[in-house]
Design an enzyme around this catalytic site. Structure first.
Site, short mmCIF file in Angstrom:
data_model
loop_
_atom_site.label_atom_id
_atom_site.label_comp_id
_atom_site.label_asym_id
_atom_site.label_seq_id
_atom_site.Cartn_x
_atom_site.Cartn_y
_atom_site.Cartn_z
N GLU A 1 0.86 -1.19 0.00
CA GLU A 1 0.00 0.00 0.00
C GLU A 1 0.89 1.23 0.00
O GLU A 1 1.96 1.24 0.65
CB GLU A 1 -0.90 0.01 1.24
CG GLU A 1 -1.71 1.30 1.35
CD GLU A 1 -2.85 1.24 2.35
OE1 GLU A 1 -2.79 0.40 3.27
OE2 GLU A 1 -3.79 2.04 2.21
N CYS B 1 -6.61 0.79 2.87
CA CYS B 1 -7.62 1.86 2.88
C CYS B 1 -7.50 2.77 1.67
O CYS B 1 -8.45 3.47 1.31
CB CYS B 1 -7.50 2.69 4.14
SG CYS B 1 -7.91 1.79 5.63
N ASN C 1 -12.05 -3.35 0.49
CA ASN C 1 -10.92 -3.61 1.38
C ASN C 1 -11.40 -4.05 2.75
O ASN C 1 -11.49 -5.24 3.03
CB ASN C 1 -10.02 -2.37 1.48
CG ASN C 1 -8.93 -2.55 2.54
OD1 ASN C 1 -8.29 -3.59 2.58
ND2 ASN C 1 -8.75 -1.57 3.40
N GLU C 2 -11.74 -3.07 3.57
CA GLU C 2 -12.13 -3.42 4.95
C GLU C 2 -13.58 -3.01 5.19
O GLU C 2 -13.89 -2.34 6.16
CB GLU C 2 -11.24 -2.66 5.93
CG GLU C 2 -10.10 -3.47 6.45
CD GLU C 2 -9.25 -2.72 7.46
OE1 GLU C 2 -9.54 -1.55 7.77
OE2 GLU C 2 -8.28 -3.33 7.94
O1 AHR Z 1 -2.13 -1.39 6.93
C1 AHR Z 1 -2.64 -0.14 7.28
C2 AHR Z 1 -4.14 -0.08 7.18
O2 AHR Z 1 -4.72 -0.94 8.09
C3 AHR Z 1 -4.71 -0.54 5.87
O3 AHR Z 1 -4.72 0.47 4.93
C4 AHR Z 1 -6.11 -0.92 6.23
O4 AHR Z 1 -6.64 -1.89 5.37
C5 AHR Z 1 -6.00 -1.35 7.67
O5 AHR Z 1 -6.93 -0.72 8.45
#
Ligand code: AHR
Length: 666
Positions: free
Chosen positions: A54, A253, A384-385
């Site tokens: 990321e 994120c 993603n989350e």
């Molecule tokens: O790894 C950091 C963040 O943690 C990522 O962007 C997210 O997916 C998680 O909350």
């Protein structure tokens, strides 16, 4: 001393002696373990250990993407951010020496701004780019300088580009002749005469007048695989050394965006670099305690480059796309269901971009970018989350559309940000009902959680979705705390947990630590697997845990037991075992979290083993110990040869250690 007191002391000494002997006996008690090589419990998927990338902590811009000029195209919200003009004072209108003005005129959203440099006194005017907390240059190395330029009124004949060190001393330069009033791309080379972690690029001018500049860029020539304007070699090497089974990108994120408008849109990250529309990085303002106002995404590292990187490393590419929900920790904006089509189309077009024939629109673009062969993408992640019913509703739409057109593509869904609780339970229940193929779980938890959850997957439904442990890391303080450390206690706890992932390789098919990388001065989130500055990089203790597991993943899960049961932390011992059919080896991973060494006596069933074995021990006496720029391999595996006796491996697993034993099958 009276008799009674002497008796009392004598009694206490006896008790103490008794306790000590008892402890020694317990410590010396040999643990009888059995490795059963006669049966493959499950194949170990090639994807078992991978990497999660990321653009957080300057991982892409300022990190992996080797561009050294920050805000090269003057497209940041403040177009002059990262640039200084020490001899010009805009506020006092003291423009005697000269001045650069941002001009917003080009119509493409990706390339709206350039600068118009007015040079009044060529000997006095300087324009300096500060890089990403400086620029790392190495003595003797060559750097590729390029820019777009167009002469204006007057007689500016040359631009001089000089690398300066922290004291302002010149450590390399090149002079470029300007020709004509049309926009042109100019290229030149600078050889550095000294090493500096915090160099800057200074522009000065010969002749007075006006010159227009855009896309001022500087790259090391020595990049990963020698690709021009490519990736930082030392950083990719660290990734490649992990032998990752997959590359998940671009997050995290960052996929979702704080708002939908700022989500990651892959189509804006492919094609010519100058046409890629810059976007503020969502981590720019995420944490008040780590503001990074100069963090933007240039997308020089875009989807084509991610696919190429995955291919270079022999890793399966695994893109994750927005499902029409902005980050639920931020605005949680939703795309209405009847307006989801463009998002779904992005997913379908991405599959065409990665795998499509060159006669298709997106396959042609891939080919035009230099890769007519398909990238053989097999996986795609949707969201993603995300959590809750809105996610499930949207996931269903994506799943239906993707499977209708590309039934062979495996779709990864997500169970939200936490490994338990109501969002997790709901997501898992719904996704199981949908027969989701692979569910992504995330856990950022204290070290003890990892030790206590080595048996997490022992009870998972063998008929249910496969699991992608997509983001995990032990947090020494708390999630998102800036004080988290990549210490040995965390790394050892992750190792203990990972034996549980491996023991359950029939259910858990992909795993990755997160986040992956952090710039020592540009980070927002800690802990991170790899740390770097502008010149150097190192793997943390956690990195070496990942590497030991990944480099020794084997091909088949086999059982290792004590009294017929798995080792999930009883008396601080954890273990997993695999067979590698390619090398004809048995590989046993043992984690001892006790403060004392533990004797093990390994018996091998179903295989005749050689008399010698190799061991790779990762440990530290200090749970707080960390690797650092000064001691980059302070905690790293130590290799040794050990002997077996009568087909058994009797050895002591050191205190607080991960040991990998590799035994040849005869
Ligand atoms: O790894 C950091 C963040 O943690 C990522 O962007 C997210 O997916 C998680 O909350």
């Amino acid at each position: 001393m009276n008799k009674r007191l002497m008796q009392q002391i004598g009694f206490q000494l006896l008790v103490l002696l008794g306790i000590t002997i008892g402890v020694q006996q317990a410590a010396a008690q040999t643990r009888a373990l059995t490795v059963d090589a006669s049966e493959s419990v499950a194949p170990i998927q090639p994807t078992m250990y991978g990497i999660f990338f990321e653009d957080i902590n300057f991982a892409a811009d300022g990190g992996l993407y080797a561009e050294m000029v920050k805000n090269r195209g003057f497209e940041f919200v403040d177009p002059m951010m990262g640039w200084q003009q020490p001899n010009s004072d805009r506020h006092s209108m003291n423009l005697e020496s000269g001045f650069a003005t941002a001009i917003k005129s080009k119509d493409s959203p990706a390339d709206q701004t350039y600068i118009q440099v007015l040079v009044n006194k060529p000997e006095g005017y300087e324009l300096i780019n500060e890089g990403f907390r400086g620029m790392g240059v190495e003595s003797g190395a060559d750097y590729l300088l390029s820019f777009e330029g167009a002469k204006g009124e007057g007689e500016v004949a040359q631009v001089v580009f000089t690398l300066i060190d922290e004291s302002g001393k010149a450590i390399g330069s090149t002079t470029v002749d300007l020709s004509g009033t049309d926009w042109k791309v100019y290229e030149a080379s600078i050889k550095a005469k000294a090493t500096s972690e915090k160099a800057k690029l200074k522009l000065t001018f010969q002749g007075a007048g006006i010159v227009n500049l855009d896309m001022v860029s500087l790259f090391p020539k020595d990049t990963w695989m020698g690709r021009e304007k490519g990736l930082r070699k030392d950083l990719v090497q660290l990734l490649n050394d992990l032998d990752p089974g997959f590359l998940r990108f671009p997050g995290g994120c960052i996929v979702e965006g704080r708002t939908l408008a700022r989500r990651y849109q892959w189509k804006k990250t492919v094609g010519p670099i100058e046409d890629r529309e810059i976007l503020v990085n969502r981590w720019n303002t995420e944490f008040a305690h780590r503001p990074t106002p100069d963090y933007f995404q240039s997308f020089g590292l875009g989807f084509f480059e991610y696919f190429q990187l995955a291919e270079d490393m022999g890793a399966a590419p695994m893109p994750i796309l927005s499902c029409g929900m902005a980050c639920q920790f931020n605005t949680a904006e939703l795309v209405p269901m009847d307006q989801l089509d463009p998002y779904v189309q992005d997913a379908l077009d991405l599959i065409e971009f990665a795998n499509g024939d060159v006669s298709t629109d997106w396959g042609k673009l891939r080919s035009d970018m230099g890769h007519p062969e398909p990238f053989n993408m097999k996986y795609i992640g949707i969201g993603n989350e995300q959590w809750g019913p809105e996610y499930i509703k949207r996931f269903k739409v994506f799943e239906k559309a993707i499977k209708a057109k590309y039934p062979e593509i495996i779709i990864i869904s997500g169970s939200g940000p936490f490994p338990d609780g109501e969002h997790f339970e709901y997501g898992m229940e719904q996704l199981s009902e949908l027969n989701s193929e692979i569910v992504d779980e995330h856990y950022y938890r204290p070290p003890n959680w990892f030790r206590e959850n080595a048996d997490r997957y022992d009870s998972y439904d063998r008929e249910g979705p496969k699991i992608f442990a997509g983001e995990y890391a032990a947090q020494s303080v708390a999630i998102a705390s800036p004080d988290n450390r990549n210490n040995w206690n965390c790394a050892l706890s992750e190792a203990a947990f990972m034996t549980g992932l491996e023991r359950n390789a029939d259910v858990v098919v992909m795993t990755s630590y997160a986040p992956l990388m952090a710039h020592a001065e540009g980070w927002q989130w800690t802990p991170d697997l790899i740390w770097f500055n502008n010149l150097e990089s190192y793997g943390t203790a956690n990195y070496y845990v990942q590497k030991l597991f990944s480099n020794n993943r084997g091909t088949d899960l086999i059982s290792i037991t004590e009294e017929d049961g798995p080792l999930t932390g009883q008396s601080d011992l954890y273990a997993s075992a695999v067979k590698d059919a390619n090398t004809n080896e048995l590989i046993i991973k043992v984690v001892n979290t006790a403060k004392t060494a533990q004797e093990i006596d390994l018996d091998f069933e179903g295989a005749k083993v050689a008399g010698k074995a190799m061991s790779y021990t990762l440990r530290s006496d200090d749970p707080e110990a960390v690797n650092s720029f000064e001691s980059p391999k302070g905690i790293s595996p130590v290799e040794a040869e050990i002997s077996l006796s009568k087909g058994r491996l009797r050895t002591a697993v050191p205190a607080e250690a991960l040991v990998v034993y590799k035994v040849k099958i005869k």
